[in-house]
Design a protein around this motif. Structure first.
Motif, PDB file in Angstrom:
ATOM      1  N   ASP A 120      -5.000   6.276  13.425  1.00 24.80           N
ATOM      2  CA  ASP A 120      -5.928   5.220  13.014  1.00 24.80           C
ATOM      3  C   ASP A 120      -5.599   3.912  13.727  1.00 24.80           C
ATOM      4  OD1 ASP A 120      -7.515   6.696  11.283  1.00 24.80           O
ATOM      5  OD2 ASP A 120      -6.231   6.307   9.544  1.00 24.80           O
ATOM      6  N   ALA A 121      -6.582   3.039  13.792  1.00 30.31           N
ATOM      7  CA  ALA A 121      -6.394   1.723  14.404  1.00 30.31           C
ATOM      8  C   ALA A 121      -5.863   0.755  13.364  1.00 30.31           C
ATOM      9  CB  ALA A 121      -7.718   1.212  14.972  1.00 30.31           C
ATOM     10  N   ALA A 122      -4.835   0.010  13.711  1.00 28.13           N
ATOM     11  CA  ALA A 122      -4.244  -0.958  12.788  1.00 28.13           C
ATOM     12  C   ALA A 122      -3.700  -2.131  13.577  1.00 28.13           C
ATOM     13  CB  ALA A 122      -3.134  -0.314  11.966  1.00 28.13           C
ATOM     14  N   GLU A 123      -3.938  -3.332  13.035  1.00 28.12           N
ATOM     15  CA  GLU A 123      -3.503  -4.554  13.703  1.00 28.12           C
ATOM     16  C   GLU A 123      -2.830  -5.464  12.682  1.00 28.12           C
ATOM     17  OE1 GLU A 123      -5.628  -8.370  15.920  1.00 28.12           O
ATOM     18  OE2 GLU A 123      -6.574  -6.383  16.015  1.00 28.12           O
ATOM     19  N   VAL A 124      -1.729  -6.074  13.080  1.00 22.57           N
ATOM     20  CA  VAL A 124      -0.992  -6.989  12.207  1.00 22.57           C
ATOM     21  C   VAL A 124      -1.280  -8.427  12.614  1.00 22.57           C
ATOM     22  CG1 VAL A 124       1.300  -7.745  11.458  1.00 22.57           C
ATOM     23  CG2 VAL A 124       0.828  -5.313  11.762  1.00 22.57           C
ATOM     24  N   VAL A 125      -1.557  -9.274  11.624  1.00 21.45           N
ATOM     25  CA  VAL A 125      -1.771 -10.700  11.847  1.00 21.45           C
ATOM     26  C   VAL A 125      -0.822 -11.460  10.924  1.00 21.45           C
ATOM     27  CG1 VAL A 125      -3.420 -12.611  11.717  1.00 21.45           C
ATOM     28  CG2 VAL A 125      -4.202 -10.333  12.441  1.00 21.45           C
TER      29      VAL A 125
ATOM     30  N   ALA B 210       0.788  -1.231   0.000  1.00 17.77           N
ATOM     31  CA  ALA B 210       0.000   0.000   0.000  1.00 17.77           C
ATOM     32  C   ALA B 210       0.821   1.283   0.000  1.00 17.77           C
ATOM     33  CB  ALA B 210      -0.945   0.010   1.211  1.00 17.77           C
ATOM     34  N   ASP B 211       2.027   1.240   0.544  1.00 16.71           N
ATOM     35  CA  ASP B 211       2.783   2.487   0.699  1.00 16.71           C
ATOM     36  C   ASP B 211       3.620   2.730  -0.553  1.00 16.71           C
ATOM     37  OD1 ASP B 211       4.271   4.668   1.496  1.00 16.71           O
ATOM     38  OD2 ASP B 211       4.562   3.922   3.542  1.00 16.71           O
ATOM     39  N   LEU B 212       3.022   3.421  -1.526  1.00 18.58           N
ATOM     40  CA  LEU B 212       3.680   3.615  -2.819  1.00 18.58           C
ATOM     41  C   LEU B 212       4.966   4.415  -2.708  1.00 18.58           C
ATOM     42  CD1 LEU B 212       0.655   4.366  -5.186  1.00 18.58           C
ATOM     43  CD2 LEU B 212       1.695   2.162  -4.631  1.00 18.58           C
ATOM     44  N   ARG B 213       5.015   5.354  -1.770  1.00 19.63           N
ATOM     45  CA  ARG B 213       6.214   6.185  -1.649  1.00 19.63           C
ATOM     46  C   ARG B 213       7.363   5.404  -0.992  1.00 19.63           C
ATOM     47  NH1 ARG B 213       6.783  11.800  -1.521  1.00 19.63           N
ATOM     48  NH2 ARG B 213       4.610  12.184  -0.922  1.00 19.63           N
ATOM     49  N   ASN B 214       7.103   4.833   0.164  1.00 14.95           N
ATOM     50  CA  ASN B 214       8.178   4.208   0.934  1.00 14.95           C
ATOM     51  C   ASN B 214       8.518   2.789   0.489  1.00 14.95           C
ATOM     52  OD1 ASN B 214       8.561   6.468   2.597  1.00 14.95           O
ATOM     53  ND2 ASN B 214       6.874   5.860   3.916  1.00 14.95           N
ATOM     54  N   GLU B 215       7.622   2.161  -0.273  1.00  9.08           N
ATOM     55  CA  GLU B 215       7.879   0.793  -0.727  1.00  9.08           C
ATOM     56  C   GLU B 215       8.097   0.726  -2.239  1.00  9.08           C
ATOM     57  OE1 GLU B 215       8.499  -1.410   1.340  1.00  9.08           O
ATOM     58  OE2 GLU B 215       7.513  -0.794   3.206  1.00  9.08           O
ATOM     59  N   ALA B 216       8.506   1.815  -2.834  1.00  2.00           N
ATOM     60  CA  ALA B 216       8.696   1.848  -4.287  1.00  2.00           C
ATOM     61  C   ALA B 216       9.713   0.803  -4.746  1.00  2.00           C
ATOM     62  CB  ALA B 216       9.134   3.244  -4.729  1.00  2.00           C
ATOM     63  N   ALA B 217      10.805   0.633  -4.002  1.00  2.00           N
ATOM     64  CA  ALA B 217      11.829  -0.339  -4.395  1.00  2.00           C
ATOM     65  C   ALA B 217      11.289  -1.761  -4.306  1.00  2.00           C
ATOM     66  CB  ALA B 217      13.066  -0.176  -3.519  1.00  2.00           C
TER      67      ALA B 217
ATOM     68  N   THR C 145      -0.565 -11.051   6.773  1.00  2.01           N
ATOM     69  CA  THR C 145       0.552 -11.421   5.901  1.00  2.01           C
ATOM     70  C   THR C 145       1.072 -12.803   6.267  1.00  2.01           C
ATOM     71  OG1 THR C 145       1.220  -9.102   5.695  1.00  2.01           O
ATOM     72  CG2 THR C 145       2.846 -10.750   5.095  1.00  2.01           C
ATOM     73  N   GLY C 146       1.363 -13.602   5.254  1.00  2.00           N
ATOM     74  CA  GLY C 146       1.966 -14.901   5.480  1.00  2.00           C
ATOM     75  C   GLY C 146       3.371 -14.784   6.032  1.00  2.00           C
ATOM     76  N   GLU C 147       3.695 -15.661   6.933  1.00  2.00           N
ATOM     77  CA  GLU C 147       5.039 -15.682   7.515  1.00  2.00           C
ATOM     78  C   GLU C 147       6.106 -15.843   6.440  1.00  2.00           C
ATOM     79  OE1 GLU C 147       7.447 -18.432  10.825  1.00  2.00           O
ATOM     80  OE2 GLU C 147       5.688 -19.221   9.773  1.00  2.00           O
TER      81      GLU C 147
ATOM     82  N   PRO D 145       6.348  -9.699   6.056  1.00  2.00           N
ATOM     83  CA  PRO D 145       5.730  -9.189   7.285  1.00  2.00           C
ATOM     84  C   PRO D 145       6.218  -7.808   7.701  1.00  2.00           C
ATOM     85  CG  PRO D 145       6.183 -11.525   7.532  1.00  2.00           C
ATOM     86  CD  PRO D 145       6.769 -11.114   6.210  1.00  2.00           C
ATOM     87  N   ARG D 146       7.456  -7.483   7.398  1.00  2.00           N
ATOM     88  CA  ARG D 146       7.988  -6.157   7.743  1.00  2.00           C
ATOM     89  C   ARG D 146       7.149  -5.039   7.140  1.00  2.00           C
ATOM     90  NH1 ARG D 146       9.241  -2.139   4.543  1.00  2.00           N
ATOM     91  NH2 ARG D 146      10.174  -3.614   3.078  1.00  2.00           N
ATOM     92  N   VAL D 147       6.592  -5.262   5.929  1.00  2.00           N
ATOM     93  CA  VAL D 147       5.773  -4.250   5.266  1.00  2.00           C
ATOM     94  C   VAL D 147       4.508  -3.977   6.078  1.00  2.00           C
ATOM     95  CG1 VAL D 147       4.494  -3.699   3.159  1.00  2.00           C
ATOM     96  CG2 VAL D 147       6.673  -4.916   3.012  1.00  2.00           C
ATOM     97  N   ALA D 148       3.874  -5.036   6.554  1.00  2.00           N
ATOM     98  CA  ALA D 148       2.668  -4.872   7.371  1.00  2.00           C
ATOM     99  C   ALA D 148       2.986  -4.139   8.672  1.00  2.00           C
ATOM    100  CB  ALA D 148       2.058  -6.242   7.667  1.00  2.00           C
TER     101      ALA D 148
END
Length: 297
Positions: A260-265, A185-192, A236-238, A245-248
């Motif tokens: 905002d509320a956000a939870e990682v699974v 989702a993060d087009l700027r920071n995850e462009a690479a 995200t799958g392990e 997972p680092r992206v999530a």
């Protein structure tokens, strides 16, 4: 009575024991996914890819609604709406109506910026118009996207913050909950990462800068359309190597910092493709997140 979801649920349950012993899914396994035919197919535009599939559960409703947006690296060569019928059938069997969205991708005429985002607007507007025709409870709504679709559903949640330009809409249908399955989702920071995982350049997804739009991320980057008041689950799958997972974790941290509320699974032993398959051992965990997002016990 619509028996197709019930039949699909029976077949799914019959295969769960075998699935539990399965190895992590690969791209070929994902491309082989399918599911029941939809209740209806509705066009929101004139292009071949501008349509959505409606899956209605058995019963009278009104039903909570899951908007599904497939991935595929924003291109047409990695499958899409057909594969998500697998999840759609499983959700309908659980009493959840499904709006399975197709859209123009970067290698299709009109796709990319702004067309792909305009398709998301139009698909949601058409869904809102169907609430009087079908037994849909749009107060109980979750948008579920996989991979590139994760970017698009996270964008949906923040699109009301776009102040002007071609992607601005007055009073769009609110998306209060988002489940991003291996989302990018993060087009700027995850462009690479997007380039290495999908071969996509930012210009394909966000357009080119110009005098009226010097920053191409102001209306395309979900990570910058916060706070938006939604609640996001980043699943995200392990073993996901497309969107690790680092992206999530990074996106969740940014969302919480914005308010905002956000939870990682994290799905144990799961790949990028297990995240979206109702026949995967990860499915019960994914289903639980979706039902929680809809406020179901």
């Amino acid at each position: 009575m619509n028996l197709r979801p019930l039949l699909f649920a029976a077949l799914l349950a019959a295969g769960m024991h075998t699935a539990c012993a399965a190895t992590p899914m690969k791209l070929a396994d994902y491309l082989a996914l399918n599911g029941p035919d939809p209740t209806a197919r509705l066009a929101y535009g004139a292009a071949p890819s501008q349509y959505a599939e409606l899956f209605l559960p058995a019963g009278s409703g009104p039903f909570p609604v899951a908007v599904l947006v497939h991935g595929g690296c924003w291109t047409s060569k990695f499958g899409g709406i057909t594969q998500l019928r697998n999840m759609a059938g499983a959700l309908a069997a659980r009493g959840i109506a499904v709006w399975n969205v197709e859209y123009r991708r970067t290698d299709e005429a009109g796709g990319g910026y702004p067309g792909t985002y305009e398709d998301m607007h139009a698909a949601l507007a058409l869904l809102a118009a169907q609430a009087g025709r079908y037994p849909l409870d749009l107060q109980r709504l979750v948008a579920v996207g996989h991979s590139a679709g994760g970017q698009l559903v996270q964008w949906m949640a923040g699109r009301g913050r776009i102040p002007s330009g071609p992607l601005h809409r007055a009073s769009p249908l609110k998306v209060p909950a988002v489940v991003s399955l291996g989302g990018l989702a993060d087009l700027r920071n995850e462009a690479a990462l997007i380039k290495s995982s999908c071969g996509r350049d930012t210009a394909e997804l966000a357009g080119m800068p110009g005098p009226d739009r010097p920053d191409v991320f102001v209306d395309t980057n979900a990570a910058e359309l916060m706070p938006n008041g939604s609640r996001t689950w980043l699943v995200t799958g392990e073993l996901d190597t497309i969107s690790p997972p680092r992206v999530a974790q990074d996106y969740a941290m940014r969302a919480r910092k914005a308010g905002d509320a956000a939870e990682v699974v994290i799905l144990p032993g799961a790949s990028h493709y297990d995240e979206v398959a109702a026949t995967s051992p990860a499915w019960p965990q994914v289903l639980a997140v979706i039902e929680r997002a809809l406020g179901r016990p």
